[in-house]
Design a protein around this motif. Structure first.
Motif, PDB file in Angstrom:
ATOM      1  N   ILE A 108       0.958  -1.119   0.020  1.00  0.00           N
ATOM      2  CA  ILE A 108      -0.023  -0.057  -0.054  1.00  0.00           C
ATOM      3  C   ILE A 108       0.980   1.317   0.045  1.00  0.00           C
ATOM      4  N   THR A 109       0.792   1.857  -1.015  1.00  0.00           N
ATOM      5  CA  THR A 109       1.623   3.200  -1.189  1.00  0.00           C
ATOM      6  C   THR A 109       0.939   4.479  -1.211  1.00  0.00           C
ATOM      7  N   VAL A 110       1.214   5.444  -0.655  1.00  0.00           N
ATOM      8  CA  VAL A 110       0.295   6.468  -0.754  1.00  0.00           C
ATOM      9  C   VAL A 110       1.340   7.858  -0.897  1.00  0.00           C
ATOM     10  N   ASP A 111       0.675   8.843  -1.341  1.00  0.00           N
ATOM     11  CA  ASP A 111       1.650   9.971  -1.420  1.00  0.00           C
ATOM     12  C   ASP A 111       1.786  10.680  -0.163  1.00  0.00           C
ATOM     13  N   ASP A 112       2.841  11.396   0.216  1.00  0.00           N
ATOM     14  CA  ASP A 112       3.217  12.052   1.544  1.00  0.00           C
ATOM     15  C   ASP A 112       1.986  12.816   2.242  1.00  0.00           C
ATOM     16  N   ARG A 113       1.474  13.506   1.168  1.00  0.00           N
ATOM     17  CA  ARG A 113       0.156  14.362   1.938  1.00  0.00           C
ATOM     18  C   ARG A 113      -0.901  13.542   2.590  1.00  0.00           C
ATOM     19  N   THR A 114      -1.369  12.385   1.496  1.00  0.00           N
ATOM     20  CA  THR A 114      -2.249  11.389   2.176  1.00  0.00           C
ATOM     21  C   THR A 114      -1.672  10.766   3.396  1.00  0.00           C
ATOM     22  N   LEU A 115      -0.257  10.436   3.374  1.00  0.00           N
ATOM     23  CA  LEU A 115       0.183   9.830   4.602  1.00  0.00           C
ATOM     24  C   LEU A 115       0.298  10.807   5.816  1.00  0.00           C
ATOM     25  N   ASP A 116       0.495  11.751   5.455  1.00  0.00           N
ATOM     26  CA  ASP A 116       0.480  12.550   6.800  1.00  0.00           C
ATOM     27  C   ASP A 116      -1.053  12.773   7.150  1.00  0.00           C
ATOM     28  N   HIS A 117      -2.180  12.935   6.352  1.00  0.00           N
ATOM     29  CA  HIS A 117      -3.499  12.994   6.747  1.00  0.00           C
ATOM     30  C   HIS A 117      -3.927  11.753   7.544  1.00  0.00           C
ATOM     31  N   LEU A 118      -3.340  10.748   6.860  1.00  0.00           N
ATOM     32  CA  LEU A 118      -3.601   9.152   7.849  1.00  0.00           C
ATOM     33  C   LEU A 118      -3.023   9.284   9.086  1.00  0.00           C
ATOM     34  N   VAL A 119      -1.965   9.749   9.253  1.00  0.00           N
ATOM     35  CA  VAL A 119      -1.456   9.748  10.570  1.00  0.00           C
ATOM     36  C   VAL A 119      -2.230  10.661  11.711  1.00  0.00           C
ATOM     37  N   ASP A 120      -2.911  12.014  11.023  1.00  0.00           N
ATOM     38  CA  ASP A 120      -3.732  12.710  11.778  1.00  0.00           C
ATOM     39  C   ASP A 120      -5.006  11.847  11.929  1.00  0.00           C
ATOM     40  N   VAL A 121      -5.666  11.061  11.174  1.00  0.00           N
ATOM     41  CA  VAL A 121      -6.791  10.126  11.213  1.00  0.00           C
ATOM     42  C   VAL A 121      -6.428   9.128  12.316  1.00  0.00           C
ATOM     43  N   LEU A 122      -5.166   8.396  12.140  1.00  0.00           N
ATOM     44  CA  LEU A 122      -5.006   7.629  13.141  1.00  0.00           C
ATOM     45  C   LEU A 122      -4.752   7.995  14.521  1.00  0.00           C
ATOM     46  N   LEU A 123      -4.006   9.163  14.833  1.00  0.00           N
ATOM     47  CA  LEU A 123      -3.844   9.537  16.197  1.00  0.00           C
ATOM     48  C   LEU A 123      -4.990  10.464  16.748  1.00  0.00           C
ATOM     49  N   GLY A 124      -5.644  11.221  15.864  1.00  0.00           N
ATOM     50  CA  GLY A 124      -6.451  12.255  16.308  1.00  0.00           C
ATOM     51  C   GLY A 124      -7.597  11.868  17.436  1.00  0.00           C
ATOM     52  N   PRO A 125      -8.070  10.644  17.226  1.00  0.00           N
ATOM     53  CA  PRO A 125      -9.207  10.215  17.989  1.00  0.00           C
ATOM     54  C   PRO A 125      -8.646   9.778  19.511  1.00  0.00           C
ATOM     55  N   LEU A 126      -7.290   9.335  19.421  1.00  0.00           N
ATOM     56  CA  LEU A 126      -6.906   9.184  21.017  1.00  0.00           C
ATOM     57  C   LEU A 126      -6.253  10.445  21.537  1.00  0.00           C
ATOM     58  N   TYR A 127      -5.848  11.284  21.013  1.00  0.00           N
ATOM     59  CA  TYR A 127      -5.558  12.418  21.438  1.00  0.00           C
ATOM     60  C   TYR A 127      -6.727  13.204  21.801  1.00  0.00           C
ATOM     61  N   TYR A 128      -7.848  13.238  20.968  1.00  0.00           N
ATOM     62  CA  TYR A 128      -8.938  13.910  21.348  1.00  0.00           C
ATOM     63  C   TYR A 128      -9.874  13.340  22.568  1.00  0.00           C
ATOM     64  N   ARG A 129      -9.770  12.092  22.558  1.00  0.00           N
ATOM     65  CA  ARG A 129     -10.369  11.382  24.054  1.00  0.00           C
ATOM     66  C   ARG A 129      -9.549  11.808  25.182  1.00  0.00           C
ATOM     67  N   VAL A 130      -8.319  11.675  25.152  1.00  0.00           N
ATOM     68  CA  VAL A 130      -7.572  11.931  26.446  1.00  0.00           C
ATOM     69  C   VAL A 130      -7.517  13.426  26.821  1.00  0.00           C
ATOM     70  N   LEU A 131      -7.178  14.411  25.705  1.00  0.00           N
ATOM     71  CA  LEU A 131      -7.076  15.740  26.042  1.00  0.00           C
ATOM     72  C   LEU A 131      -8.329  16.365  26.161  1.00  0.00           C
ATOM     73  N   VAL A 132      -9.391  16.236  25.282  1.00  0.00           N
ATOM     74  CA  VAL A 132     -10.444  16.952  25.565  1.00  0.00           C
ATOM     75  C   VAL A 132     -11.604  16.329  26.782  1.00  0.00           C
ATOM     76  N   PHE A 133     -11.440  14.995  26.554  1.00  0.00           N
ATOM     77  CA  PHE A 133     -12.510  14.347  27.562  1.00  0.00           C
ATOM     78  C   PHE A 133     -11.843  13.940  28.679  1.00  0.00           C
ATOM     79  N   GLY A 134     -10.555  13.929  28.772  1.00  0.00           N
ATOM     80  CA  GLY A 134      -9.949  13.031  29.923  1.00  0.00           C
ATOM     81  C   GLY A 134     -10.231  11.704  30.114  1.00  0.00           C
ATOM     82  N   ALA A 135     -10.606  10.839  29.060  1.00  0.00           N
ATOM     83  CA  ALA A 135     -11.196   9.666  29.136  1.00  0.00           C
ATOM     84  C   ALA A 135     -10.429   8.611  28.377  1.00  0.00           C
TER      85      ALA A 135
END
Length: 184
Positions: A131-158
């Motif tokens: 699976i190969t994706v361009d750098d911009r897409t890969l950057d967005h995928l990292v956001d999608v991957l880690l964003g929910p974890l950071y959101y849950r922990v930092l915003v809701f403290g859960a």
């Protein structure tokens, strides 16, 4: 001194953490600490860099699928937030909202380096399945991957639960495969 700073942060929180307290807990003079660091933020940044590098390392199990390896990585990230080093990161992110120097130090140091490791880790993991994706897409995928974890922990403290981690994993792999097939 770094362990003393970690321990005191967990016990007293960011505002209760002082150079004097760190010196006392570590059994050294304040001058010794000031010889190495100019502030408690600098000490915490060093503890974070030291502790998080291994905890957030990308590892792959050759017998596991891409999804299983990705889910395993997300579990390590979720577990990291419960550890003292994860609490250090949370405290520094909070302080960064109030202090531009802390924000710049955190972004240009630990966060930039960790982002580079995350991009490289995801690229390598996806590449195992061709699976190969361009750098911009890969950057967005990292956001999608880690964003929910950071959101849950930092915003809701859960904490993150298994369903969130599993659905995030499936979503990122599906988006990567979709992007890879359209760019071929």
């Amino acid at each position: 001194m770094l362990h003393a700073a970690d321990d005191l942060l967990v016990e007293r929180g960011f505002t209760g953490l002082t150079i004097e307290g760190i010196a006392q807990r570590a059994g050294v003079a304040k001058q010794t600490i000031y010889r190495w660091w100019k502030s408690k933020v600098d000490i915490l940044l060093d503890t974070l860099i030291d502790d998080a590098r291994e905890a957030l390392e990308w590892r792959t199990d050759d017998a596991a699928s891409t999804e299983e390896n990705l889910a395993s990585h997300l579990r390590r990230v979720a577990d990291f937030f419960d550890e003292p080093a994860g609490q250090v990161l949370q405290a520094l992110l909070g302080q960064a909202q109030l202090d531009s120097e802390t924000a710049a130090s955190l972004r240009e140091g630990f966060l930039k380096e960790q982002r580079e490791r995350d991009v490289a880790g995801l690229r390598e993991l996806l590449g195992r399945d061709d699976i190969t994706v361009d750098d911009r897409t890969l950057d967005h995928l990292v956001d999608v991957l880690l964003g929910p974890l950071y959101y849950r922990v930092l915003v809701f403290g859960a904490p993150s639960d298994k369903e969130l981690l599993d659905s995030t994993t499936r979503l990122v792999v599906a988006l990567a495969r979709e992007s890879s097939s359209t760019s071929s």
